[in-house]
Structure formats: C-alpha cells, structure tokens
Design a protein around this motif. Structure first.
Motif: not given
Length: 389
Positions: A228, A237, A253-254, A258, A321
C-alpha cells in the motif's frame, strides 16, 4: 545526522477528507509534523515549497515554517533548490533527507529469516537471510533474530559499544511472522503448527534484547502495508494472498490495513472449502491452506491455483475489493500459473454473477521474497509519515 525524534513525529490524529489535513493546534504538533514529512517524501528529489505544503495540509504558512525549520535543524529536511514564483522572490524548495532515519524489517518464516535495512524512502540499503527453525524454542529464535539485526545494522550503519540504542538514525525493528497474533500487544497466539508460541510476548522480549522499539505483526499484514505504501494497490481496496509455507491474507480497505477488532483478520488459509477434506494442522478439515499445499506437494500447481482461486472468489464476493495481489515463495515458483489459475476462477464467477465492473484483476505483488520484510520495516515508517501502521 540526528535520529528521528519519536515524540515529535508519530501520527495520533487520522486525516479526513480526500487528502491529509492538518490542524493548527499545539496538542497535535506531532500529527502535523507527520503530514509534512509525508508530503516531503511524496515529492521526491524535486521537493516541495512551504506554500505548497500549507495548501495541501490546510496549515497556516507560519505553522509550516515552524515545522520545516525544526525538520531542517534535526536533519530530516534540506533545501532542494529554488523555484520561480508568479510574483516576488523565488520560493525555496525542500526535500526529505532519506538517510536521516532507518528501520529494520524482519520476516520470520517457519524455516528462514529475511531481514532488510531501509531508509526513510523505504529503499533497501542492506539485507540478510538466515536459516531458522520456528519450532526450536523462543530463546533459540530470539538469538537468530538478534544476531541478524545487529549484523545488518553493523554492516550498514556501524555499531558501537552502546549497541543498537546508540545508532542515532535507527527508528526500531518491525517483525512479521505467521499468525494469529495480537498486533496491539505484540503477543503471539497459536501459530499454526507451533502451539508452543501461544501467549509469548515477542514484542517485549525482543525489545528488551535489542534495546530499541519493536513492532510485531502478521506477515500478510506487513506485506499489505508495504504494498500500500508503494502504491501497488492504488487508492482503493485489495487483498494480498501469501502462499509460502502457509497461506494467509493481508487486507487493505480504504487505504488502511484491516486487522479486525481483535487483530485477527486475514486468517484466510483456514477457511474450510471441503468438509470431508484432509486434516489441517489448525484442527479443521479441508482448509484451503492444506488443499493448496497438498496440490503443490504433488507437483500440481495448476490445481493449487484453482483452489486458491475458489477461496479468493469467496473473499472478493464478501468484500468487493478492487484487486488481488499474489506473493510468497510458492507463488514465486510458478507465478504465471497462479495468476492465470486464480484469474480464471474470478473471471468465471464475474461472468456467472454479472458482477458490476467485471472481473477483479489478479497480479503478482512487487517486492518478491523481500515483500514481507520490507513491509515489516513500514510498521515503523508508516506512523512517522502519518500513514498509520
């Protein structure tokens, strides 16, 4: 060059809106400093002006000037030249000084250790690999980790009598290994196949031995964090599926990793997809992990890819996703086979269900066999730049 002042650069307040936003309050100075450091890193060698920093963070020019003056004094920022302005004198452009800070990332697999030393840009400036038996007992494993980390830092930065604590630019050590574990407390749970680790306080034990801050997380979470940070998952995501000596998932996620309420999310390998299947070391039968590894052991990577694809399709259907990234030693042995096999299962499901937007892309994650170790280093770097680990 001084080391990172940890009391000034941690991120304590989440950003809001479409981009990082600062607050002109003394109580969140560390948050604002992290935002500025993050923008300096994003700007690269070409740098960014104080006015641009103020515009992007929402901070006043005065607040930005104070922060950048402190960062320059401490060695983390330097001039990168001057840029013409629309009026008045040319603007001074600032850049991040990558060598002002370093972090060590350690990947503990069931049979080997990989460690990297990275600078503030995340560039690898040193690496080590050693054999490891995760079942040899805590003291033996800790000894291997300590020797690897100290040797790596000694080679890259030098090591005096004070040990790691005397290395001014060293932020600390991130350690990633198979779960489940408690990321918040750095305590291991029943690592599949190694129940003797249940309840072991790895973070505190290693911190005491090394004398520097230690952060512990699952291998898949660390890799997902690193991917990321490198922008591999885009702004949306994605799931990182790691198939090596075991199977797990890291979920972003976002834009954030997570972990779940009990930091137990991502135990992807132990979803049951065959009720009467072979027994798994976790105690269940027919887990996707045992089915994948059995197929690989029989020389059938295509079958392993199909099984992995079924499990990936379940995940995609559940979380909707944007992408699936594949990594780990087993994937590296036949990357095209796994990308094709998993992709075909996902594409078939998208066609049958008429999924809006079509099939989810599948590709091999960057970083190769260093992906987990590099991600472990991001456990230290992320908060420094306002990108929570």
């Amino acid at each position: 060059m001084g080391g990172v002042n940890r009391t000034r650069t941690g991120s304590g307040v989440p950003a809001s809106g479409d981009g990082p936003t600062g607050a002109n309050l003394g109580v969140v100075r560390s948050h604002n400093t992290a935002l500025v450091l993050g923008l300096l890193r994003d700007a690269g060698a070409q740098g960014v002006s104080r006015l641009e920093l103020a515009e992007r963070t929402g901070l006043t020019p005065q607040a930005v000037s104070k922060i950048t003056a402190r960062l320059r004094e401490e060695g983390y920022a330097a001039e990168a030249g001057r840029r013409a302005s629309t009026g008045g004198k040319p603007r001074t452009v600032l850049r991040l000084v990558p060598e002002a800070g370093h972090a060590v990332g350690v990947h503990l697999d069931r049979d080997e250790l990989r460690a990297v030393l990275v600078d503030l840009d995340g560039a690898v400036v040193g690496q080590r690999r050693a054999e490891l038996d995760l079942g040899a007992g805590a003291q033996a494993v800790l000894g291997v980790v300590v020797r690897a980390v100290e040797g790596l830092v000694a080679d890259g930065l030098g090591l005096e009598d004070e040990g790691l604590a005397g290395v001014g630019t060293l932020l600390g050590v991130g350690v990633a290994l198979p779960g489940p574990l408690d990321h918040a407390r750095g305590v291991l749970h029943r690592v599949t196949g190694f129940p003797e680790w249940d309840g072991f306080p790895l973070r505190d034990a290693l911190g005491e031995r090394l004398g520097v801050p230690v952060v512990v997380d699952k291998d898949t979470n660390a890799a997902a964090l690193g991917l990321s940070a490198a922008g591999e998952g885009g702004s949306g995501s994605f799931a990182y599926l790691h198939l090596g000596t075991g199977l797990g998932a890291g979920l972003v996620i976002g834009g954030s990793v997570h972990r779940g309420v009990r930091t137990g999310a991502g135990e992807f390998g132990h979803q049951v997809i065959q009720l009467d299947g072979p027994p798994c070391e976790c105690g269940n039968r027919g887990c996707v992990e045992v089915l994948c590894l059995a197929a690989v052991g029989c020389g059938e990577p295509g079958e392993a890819a199909r099984v992995l694809g079924v499990a990936a399709a379940n995940l995609v259907g559940l979380l909707d996703i944007d992408a699936v990234l594949l990594g780990g030693r087993t994937i590296a042995g036949a990357p095209e086979v796994f990308v094709r096999g998993v992709g075909e299962v996902l594409a078939d499901r998208a066609r049958r269900e008429g999924t809006l937007g079509g099939e989810v892309p599948v590709r091999v994650a960057g970083g190769g066999e260093r992906a987990v170790a590099e991600g472990a280093a991001q456990l230290l770097l992320g908060p420094l730049f306002g990108r929570g680990a």
